[in-house]
Write a protein that holds these residues in place. Structure first.
Motif, PDB file in Angstrom:
ATOM      1  N   GLY A 131      30.052  28.834  45.469  1.00 40.01           N
ATOM      2  CA  GLY A 131      31.301  29.100  45.005  1.00 40.01           C
ATOM      3  C   GLY A 131      31.512  27.667  44.249  1.00 40.01           C
ATOM      4  N   LEU A 132      33.049  27.475  43.878  1.00 38.92           N
ATOM      5  CA  LEU A 132      33.259  26.111  43.336  1.00 38.92           C
ATOM      6  C   LEU A 132      33.636  25.301  44.541  1.00 38.92           C
ATOM      7  N   LEU A 133      32.751  24.479  44.882  1.00 44.16           N
ATOM      8  CA  LEU A 133      33.251  23.532  45.927  1.00 44.16           C
ATOM      9  C   LEU A 133      34.107  22.247  46.017  1.00 44.16           C
ATOM     10  N   LYS A 134      34.362  21.741  44.739  1.00 41.29           N
ATOM     11  CA  LYS A 134      35.000  20.577  44.691  1.00 41.29           C
ATOM     12  C   LYS A 134      36.668  20.975  43.679  1.00 41.29           C
ATOM     13  N   PRO A 135      37.593  20.184  43.899  1.00 42.21           N
ATOM     14  CA  PRO A 135      38.471  20.301  43.003  1.00 42.21           C
ATOM     15  C   PRO A 135      38.141  20.272  41.643  1.00 42.21           C
ATOM     16  N   GLU A 136      37.447  19.247  41.237  1.00 38.66           N
ATOM     17  CA  GLU A 136      36.883  19.010  39.845  1.00 38.66           C
ATOM     18  C   GLU A 136      36.393  20.164  39.254  1.00 38.66           C
ATOM     19  N   ASP A 137      35.724  21.018  40.204  1.00 38.40           N
ATOM     20  CA  ASP A 137      35.003  22.129  39.461  1.00 38.40           C
ATOM     21  C   ASP A 137      36.108  23.217  38.668  1.00 38.40           C
ATOM     22  N   TRP A 138      37.425  23.073  39.080  1.00 39.16           N
ATOM     23  CA  TRP A 138      38.237  23.855  38.202  1.00 39.16           C
ATOM     24  C   TRP A 138      38.881  23.308  37.092  1.00 39.16           C
ATOM     25  N   GLU A 139      38.617  23.975  35.906  1.00 44.41           N
ATOM     26  CA  GLU A 139      39.193  23.267  34.901  1.00 44.41           C
ATOM     27  C   GLU A 139      40.584  24.008  34.459  1.00 44.41           C
ATOM     28  N   ALA A 140      40.464  25.209  35.160  1.00 44.33           N
ATOM     29  CA  ALA A 140      41.699  26.082  34.783  1.00 44.33           C
ATOM     30  C   ALA A 140      43.050  25.444  35.443  1.00 44.33           C
ATOM     31  N   HIS A 141      44.167  26.007  34.539  1.00 43.95           N
ATOM     32  CA  HIS A 141      45.324  25.643  35.258  1.00 43.95           C
ATOM     33  C   HIS A 141      46.207  27.043  35.437  1.00 43.95           C
ATOM     34  N   TRP A 142      47.053  26.841  36.479  1.00 43.84           N
ATOM     35  CA  TRP A 142      47.817  28.064  36.868  1.00 43.84           C
ATOM     36  C   TRP A 142      48.651  28.352  35.749  1.00 43.84           C
ATOM     37  N   ILE A 143      48.846  29.588  35.254  1.00 44.84           N
ATOM     38  CA  ILE A 143      49.642  30.238  34.283  1.00 44.84           C
ATOM     39  C   ILE A 143      50.769  31.296  34.912  1.00 44.84           C
ATOM     40  N   GLU A 144      51.948  31.272  34.260  1.00 45.93           N
ATOM     41  CA  GLU A 144      52.639  32.427  34.412  1.00 45.93           C
ATOM     42  C   GLU A 144      52.885  33.390  33.099  1.00 45.93           C
ATOM     43  N   PRO A 145      53.172  34.626  33.555  1.00 40.08           N
ATOM     44  CA  PRO A 145      53.529  35.526  32.372  1.00 40.08           C
ATOM     45  C   PRO A 145      55.066  35.244  32.243  1.00 40.08           C
ATOM     46  N   ILE A 146      55.535  35.525  31.154  1.00 36.92           N
ATOM     47  CA  ILE A 146      57.216  35.377  30.802  1.00 36.92           C
ATOM     48  C   ILE A 146      57.674  36.467  31.870  1.00 36.92           C
ATOM     49  N   GLN A 147      58.531  36.164  32.710  1.00 36.94           N
ATOM     50  CA  GLN A 147      59.127  37.069  33.758  1.00 36.94           C
ATOM     51  C   GLN A 147      60.502  36.464  34.299  1.00 36.94           C
ATOM     52  N   LYS A 148      61.319  37.694  34.659  1.00 32.05           N
ATOM     53  CA  LYS A 148      62.412  37.083  35.310  1.00 32.05           C
ATOM     54  C   LYS A 148      62.041  36.956  36.785  1.00 32.05           C
ATOM     55  N   PRO A 149      62.449  35.926  37.426  1.00 33.81           N
ATOM     56  CA  PRO A 149      62.178  35.686  38.905  1.00 33.81           C
ATOM     57  C   PRO A 149      62.613  36.689  39.705  1.00 33.81           C
ATOM     58  N   ALA A 150      62.091  37.341  40.887  1.00 36.26           N
ATOM     59  CA  ALA A 150      62.254  38.381  41.628  1.00 36.26           C
ATOM     60  C   ALA A 150      63.483  38.027  42.399  1.00 36.26           C
ATOM     61  N   SER A 151      64.195  38.925  42.647  1.00 34.82           N
ATOM     62  CA  SER A 151      65.263  38.735  43.319  1.00 34.82           C
ATOM     63  C   SER A 151      65.296  38.760  44.909  1.00 34.82           C
ATOM     64  N   GLU A 152      65.719  37.842  45.589  1.00 32.21           N
ATOM     65  CA  GLU A 152      65.370  37.684  46.885  1.00 32.21           C
ATOM     66  C   GLU A 152      66.308  38.560  47.885  1.00 32.21           C
ATOM     67  N   GLU A 153      65.767  39.484  48.613  1.00 31.59           N
ATOM     68  CA  GLU A 153      66.285  40.207  49.538  1.00 31.59           C
ATOM     69  C   GLU A 153      66.958  39.506  50.625  1.00 31.59           C
ATOM     70  N   LYS A 154      68.161  39.615  51.014  1.00 28.11           N
ATOM     71  CA  LYS A 154      68.654  38.820  52.090  1.00 28.11           C
ATOM     72  C   LYS A 154      67.805  39.171  53.230  1.00 28.11           C
ATOM     73  N   MET A 155      67.649  38.122  54.257  1.00 31.53           N
ATOM     74  CA  MET A 155      66.858  37.931  55.484  1.00 31.53           C
ATOM     75  C   MET A 155      67.747  38.644  56.309  1.00 31.53           C
ATOM     76  N   VAL A 156      67.152  39.624  57.082  1.00 32.70           N
ATOM     77  CA  VAL A 156      67.690  40.248  58.218  1.00 32.70           C
ATOM     78  C   VAL A 156      67.180  39.993  59.503  1.00 32.70           C
ATOM     79  N   SER A 157      67.521  40.023  60.566  1.00 35.79           N
ATOM     80  CA  SER A 157      66.548  39.859  61.868  1.00 35.79           C
ATOM     81  C   SER A 157      66.162  41.278  62.228  1.00 35.79           C
ATOM     82  N   VAL A 158      65.389  41.256  63.177  1.00 35.76           N
ATOM     83  CA  VAL A 158      64.723  42.632  63.716  1.00 35.76           C
ATOM     84  C   VAL A 158      65.640  43.205  64.387  1.00 35.76           C
TER      85      VAL A 158
END
Ligand code: BGC
Length: 885
Positions: free
Chosen positions: A68-95
């Motif tokens: 596979g791609l062994l070294k970080p330099e092997d990656w030319e790609a950049h992370w991209i995001e589609p246009i989106q509304k960030p997900a709403s966070e559900e409140k954390m609750v305990s078990v």
């Protein structure tokens, strides 16, 4: 028997590494020792062997791997995001909040507003020369599905799988040479929330790793003339929503077929109206090549019946509880909303009921038809645990061949089979295998419905059975890597891995690390080593094991005086979780916690000792003699402290439960003079319980062995053949098709409890069935040498098992008729078997085994009866006859 091997690795016809002739019996786990390997390069390898008959084999057909791609330099790609509304966070609750009913659950309709649509992302590209090779390297935050020119790439589902995204993210590599054509091409990707954003785990809260989807891909094309081109994610990629209105792994998905965008991943599609993707943060550099199996559609099931229930909905019964989803063909008018709900159970009248309830546990898919006719819907970004499906809103009668269940699990080979003369045990074996399949979706899980969490304790108790049934080495090795990454700096191992936001409860009353759960970091590698013989599994986990034990020690040593500093008597522990009597007495959902309160401390100290004992053996194996001595001594101190603190002279334990006796006996926690008395205590408890078991998750794996080893196989068989609840056959008689979380999941009158019907833990008896009834016991790691010792007095007439080991298939079958037992056995090349038959079978009145015979590879027939036996050995077409008395 192999005496030597030689391995040659080549690349482009040039020898890269030649092991030369190595005198060795090893056939697996041999490590490449050549020069460093290069990114993207293909390597071919072949092997030949010599044997003890003086023969030299031909070279094997070459096999290959590609880097596979062994070294970080092997990656030319950049992370991209589609246009989106960030997900709403559900409140954390305990078990605890969930169990006590303090968490409000919304209806699906109320939730819909919070759920987000998957995103379509695409880009066209031109290919001008002829292509020699093309590779797609791809991963995402969320789960993805890729297409090139309208064709799905690969067969994986839910890539890049469930993982601690912030610490370990896998990218997948696809050979897409055949998808690329001269001229304009296009790549399209659908991204959905998956585990990264979706509402997961017991409490069903969202955004464990982030709230925005992102994509990273690199399509590398190598032309015939040697030149290369790379298409990689950047802001030239465009995005849009499509037919999915939402898709959540647990809740389900809603798909409006009228919104399908025809040809969206094809070259001639006009995306000028689509939005441009934006760059996303790079995130931690934790990207590694895919290791271990991907999830795939592994099997398909047709319904056994479809009926209309009293509310007019149609119920599809697949006859088998599974993890997966359905594929449904429809011929109904445009805009019809079809609702598809999933459950493991129906009531006694066949009405659809939910046995799993709670926040985000809907397991409901909604499909709105296009009206095109003959349209087929199969959800893409969700799966469910079910046997029954309720379909509402469909104006036509669904026929048996309109619908099928698509069974999803991580792509692993089945390596075990078990058949015997009792159909109930055959069903039990099948239930165990189905439970395993449903709980090996991406990571090892507890159940495919309520939690789908990698509860470390569940993995630990089921691991031996799992190795018999499937080739789980890489799957569990990958999970262990995650366990190491999730281990806290102080050595604690989270109760489930990946842990996600569960760690936020670190200082809560239940803590995040329990005895018997965290010990998975020692027990699981140990089991994998025993069953697959690859020492690297011990080496790579050794440091983490040591850190876990240092943490446990620090807990025990909080008390500094006397023997008490060897007791793990601090903190919360699940104990012998799910003790049947306590679970059944407490119908308020707090039964499991009652097991924790009653047995937590004793069980914790047992596991402390047991892990030290295993650790000393592991230290010996990997060449750390000093550590071995240290842990052995610690074990012996813990053992003495245990006896002093918790056992009285009559062998009675302060926590007087079947499971505590089982653990104390199995883990050798008391001196030999007390063992007999403890066995009596255990037997009395079983008797008082009407010859029924009362052990929880942690003790059940050892229950049958403890009884057999203590000379009471009669009681083990009473438990095996028991038909009243709790027992394995009770479940079978109730029509179970998978193993239940709690023995009373369905009561004798058919009432269904709100618990999982697909939980691996009590399926741990599978291991014992292979070993005791089938009689196959590993002696040397990887089954290099094994014992064949079936219990032909177990009450069965015949048992046949198969197990595909690293050396090849072991086949073992015994049949009894009258006084004669016929045993046939296939021993793989390069291994030995020791056939043991007890005196009883030969009707000779001595205690010791009278027959112990070492047999080599080949097919053997052994006839046993009245003191005589003979062995027919067939090897390499020659037949030899040996006789003896
Ligand atoms: C899970 C178990 C798990 C346990 C921890 C349950 O909710 O389903 O299988 O091991 O919690 O005690």
């Amino acid at each position: 028997m192999q005496t030597a091997y030689r391995i040659v690795v080549e690349s482009n016809g040039v020898v890269i590494w030649d092991s030369g002739r190595v005198e060795s019996e090893r056939t697996s786990g041999i490590v490449y020792k050549g020069p460093n390997l290069c990114s993207r390069r293909r390597y071919e390898w072949k092997v030949k062997v010599w044997d003890n008959q003086g023969r030299e084999s031909d070279w094997s057909n070459p096999a290959f791997w590609e880097m596979g791609l062994l070294k970080p330099e092997d990656w030319e790609a950049h992370w991209i995001e589609p246009i989106q509304k960030p997900a709403s966070e559900e409140k954390m609750v305990s078990v605890l909040d969930v169990v006590s009913g303090n968490v409000a659950t919304k209806t699906l309709q109320e939730q819909e507003a919070d759920l987000r649509p998957p995103q379509l992302i695409r880009r066209a590209f031109r290919v001008v020369r002829s292509v020699r090779k093309a590779r797609l390297y791809i991963t995402s935050r969320g789960v993805y599905r890729a297409e090139i020119n309208g064709m799905k790439v690969g067969q994986a589902e839910f890539s890049p799988d469930f993982t601690p995204y912030d610490k370990y993210l896998k990218y997948q590599t696809y050979d897409v040479t055949a998808c690329i054509k001269p001229g304009v091409n296009a790549i399209g990707i659908v991204l959905a929330d998956g585990w990264y954003i979706g509402r997961i785990h017991f409490a069903g809260h969202s955004c464990h790793y982030g709230n925005k989807l992102a994509l990273l891909l690199q399509l590398e094309i190598e032309y015939e003339d040697g030149s290369t081109e790379v298409i990689s994610t950047d802001t030239s990629f465009r995005c849009h929503t499509g037919p999915w209105l939402y898709a959540d792994l647990f809740i389900g998905e809603k798909y409006d077929a009228r919104l399908e965008i025809q040809g969206w991943s094809s070259p001639d599609f006009d995306d000028s109206e689509w939005f441009k993707c934006v760059y996303s943060e790079d995130g931690p550099a934790c990207i590694r090549a895919q290791y271990g199996p991907v999830v795939r559609a592994m099997e398909r099931l047709s319904p056994i019946q479809i009926y209309v229930s009293s509310d007019g909905s149609q119920i599809v019964d697949f006859g088998q509880v599974i993890a997966g989803r359905i594929r449904l063909r429809l011929n109904v008018p445009e805009g019809t909303e079809i609702r598809i709900e999933h459950s493991e159970a129906v009531d006694t009248d066949g009405q659809f009921i939910r046995n799993i309830v709670g926040r985000n546990k809907e397991q409901t898919d909604i499909y709105i038809t296009s009206g095109r006719g003959d349209e087929v819907y199969e959800p893409a970004f969700t799966y469910h645990g079910f046997r029954y499906v309720r379909i509402t809103g469909c104006p036509t009668r669904i026929q048996l061949d309109d619908v099928e269940a698509v069974v999803l699990y991580s792509d692993m080979k089945l390596t075990g089979s078990f058949r015997c003369s009792d159909e109930r045990l055959n069903r039990l074996h099948s239930n165990i295998q189905w439970t395993q399949k449903s709980n090996m979706v991406s990571i090892p899980t507890d159940c495919p419905t309520r939690e789908r969490a990698g509860w470390t304790g569940d993995v630990q108790v089921f691991a031996p059975t799992a190795t018999f049934n499937m080739h789980v080495f890489a799957f569990l090795r990958r999970w262990l890597l995650m366990v190491r990454l999730e281990q806290l700096p102080d050595g604690r191992v989270p109760n489930h891995v990946p842990a996600g936001r569960y760690l936020e409860f670190e200082s809560g009353p239940l803590g995040i690390s329990s005895a018997g759960w965290g010990d998975a970091i020692i027990i699981v590698p140990w089991v994998l080593y025993q069953r697959y013989g690859d020492i690297s599994i011990l080496e790579e986990n050794y440091e983490a094991m040591g850190r876990w034990l240092s943490y446990v020690r620090s807990q025990a040593e909080q008390e500094s005086d006397g023997h008490r500093r060897y007791l793990w008597n601090h903190g919360f522990h699940f104990g012998d979780w799910m003790i049947p009597s306590l679970v059944m007495e407490n119908n308020n959902g707090l039964g499991p916690i009652a097991s924790a309160e009653a047995t937590g401390e004793l069980v914790a100290t047992c596991f402390y000792a047991y892990s030290c004992k295993l650790m000393s053996e592991i230290a010996d194996i990997i060449g750390r003699p000093g550590d071995a001595v240290f842990y052995r001594q610690l074990y012996s101190h813990i053992r003495q402290a245990f006896e002093k603190e918790y056992v009285d002279d009559s062998g009675r334990l302060s926590a007087h439960f079947q499971g505590t006796y089982v653990l104390a006996l199995y883990m050798d926690m008391v001196s030999s003079n007390l063992r007999g008395r403890m066995v009596e205590q255990l037997v009395r408890l079983i008797e008082c319980n009407g010859w029924r078991l009362d052990t929880g998750f942690l003790a059940t794996p050892f229950l049958m062995d403890v009884l057999c080893d203590a000379g009471r196989p009669d009681i083990a068989y009473r438990l095996l053949w028991q038909e009243r609840c709790p027992s394995w056959l009770y479940e079978i008689n109730c029509g179970a098709t998978t193993v239940w979380e709690s023995w009373d999941a369905v009561s004798p009158n058919g009432d269904v409890k709100l618990v999982s019907q697909n939980h691996v833990a009590f399926g741990c008896i599978g291991d014992w069935m292979y070993r005791r009834l089938g009689g196959l016991k590993p002696l040397m790691p990887g089954f290099k040498e094994f014992i064949v010792e079936p219990d032909v007095m177990c009450g069965l007439d015949f048992v046949g098992i198969c197990h595909d080991t690293p050396y090849g298939i072991i086949k073992l079958e015994w049949r009894r008729s009258m006084e004669i037992v016929n045993l046939s056995l296939r021993v793989p090349a390069n291994t030995h078997a020791i056939v043991r038959v007890s005196a009883k079978v030969l009707h000779i009145d001595v205690q010791q085994y009278v027959l112990e015979h070492r047999v080599h590879s080949g097919v053997h027939e052994v006839l046993l009866g009245s003191g005589d036996y003979h062995i027919v050995v067939e090897l390499d077409d020659r037949v030899t006859l040996e006789s003896a008395t």
